[in-house]
Design a protein around this motif. Structure first.
Motif, PDB file in Angstrom:
ATOM      1  N   ASP A  74     -54.188 -19.589 -19.235  1.00  0.00           N
ATOM      2  CA  ASP A  74     -53.625 -18.270 -19.529  1.00  0.00           C
ATOM      3  C   ASP A  74     -54.604 -17.158 -19.167  1.00  0.00           C
ATOM      4  O   ASP A  74     -54.207 -16.128 -18.609  1.00  0.00           O
ATOM      5  CB  ASP A  74     -53.225 -18.174 -21.001  1.00  0.00           C
ATOM      6  CG  ASP A  74     -52.005 -19.016 -21.338  1.00  0.00           C
ATOM      7  OD1 ASP A  74     -51.243 -19.391 -20.418  1.00  0.00           O
ATOM      8  OD2 ASP A  74     -51.817 -19.310 -22.533  1.00  0.00           O
TER       9      ASP A  74
ATOM     10  N   ASP B 262     -47.514 -16.235 -14.640  1.00  0.00           N
ATOM     11  CA  ASP B 262     -47.968 -16.970 -15.823  1.00  0.00           C
ATOM     12  C   ASP B 262     -48.682 -18.237 -15.365  1.00  0.00           C
ATOM     13  O   ASP B 262     -48.668 -18.582 -14.178  1.00  0.00           O
ATOM     14  CB  ASP B 262     -46.806 -17.280 -16.769  1.00  0.00           C
ATOM     15  CG  ASP B 262     -45.733 -18.140 -16.136  1.00  0.00           C
ATOM     16  OD1 ASP B 262     -45.879 -18.577 -14.971  1.00  0.00           O
ATOM     17  OD2 ASP B 262     -44.724 -18.401 -16.813  1.00  0.00           O
ATOM     18  N   SER B 263     -49.295 -18.911 -16.309  1.00  0.00           N
ATOM     19  CA  SER B 263     -50.076 -20.096 -15.958  1.00  0.00           C
ATOM     20  C   SER B 263     -49.195 -21.193 -15.365  1.00  0.00           C
ATOM     21  O   SER B 263     -49.627 -21.910 -14.461  1.00  0.00           O
ATOM     22  CB  SER B 263     -50.854 -20.607 -17.162  1.00  0.00           C
ATOM     23  OG  SER B 263     -49.993 -20.910 -18.239  1.00  0.00           O
TER      24      SER B 263
END
Length: 80
Positions: A32, A47-48
């Protein structure tokens, strides 16, 4: 855009297959943080989960043992 350089560059568009895996909470937190830094560096919100496939691809591309094994298996056997 920042002058900072990350190992993972801008993401290409690709077709995908869903894969689910479990990881330690500390790794998720690191992913993250990397995604936040990536978003800041490239002015692209990600996002991750979006980054993970590209990170794995970069890791495998840099693994000499994997490349050597893959190349050896892809080459036809030598003819006597």
């Amino acid at each position: 855009m920042s002058a900072r350089k990350l190992r993972l560059g801008p993401l290409p568009s690709t077709a995908s297959v869903k894969l689910t895996f479990a990881c330690p909470a500390s790794l998720k937190a690191d992913l993250d943080r990397y995604a936040a830094l990536y978003s800041q560096t490239y002015d692209e919100v990600v996002d991750s989960a979006t980054l993970i496939p590209h990170m794995l691809e970069a890791f495998m591309a840099g693994d000499r043992g994997f490349k050597k094994e893959t190349t050896a298996k892809a080459m036809p056997p030598k003819q006597p």
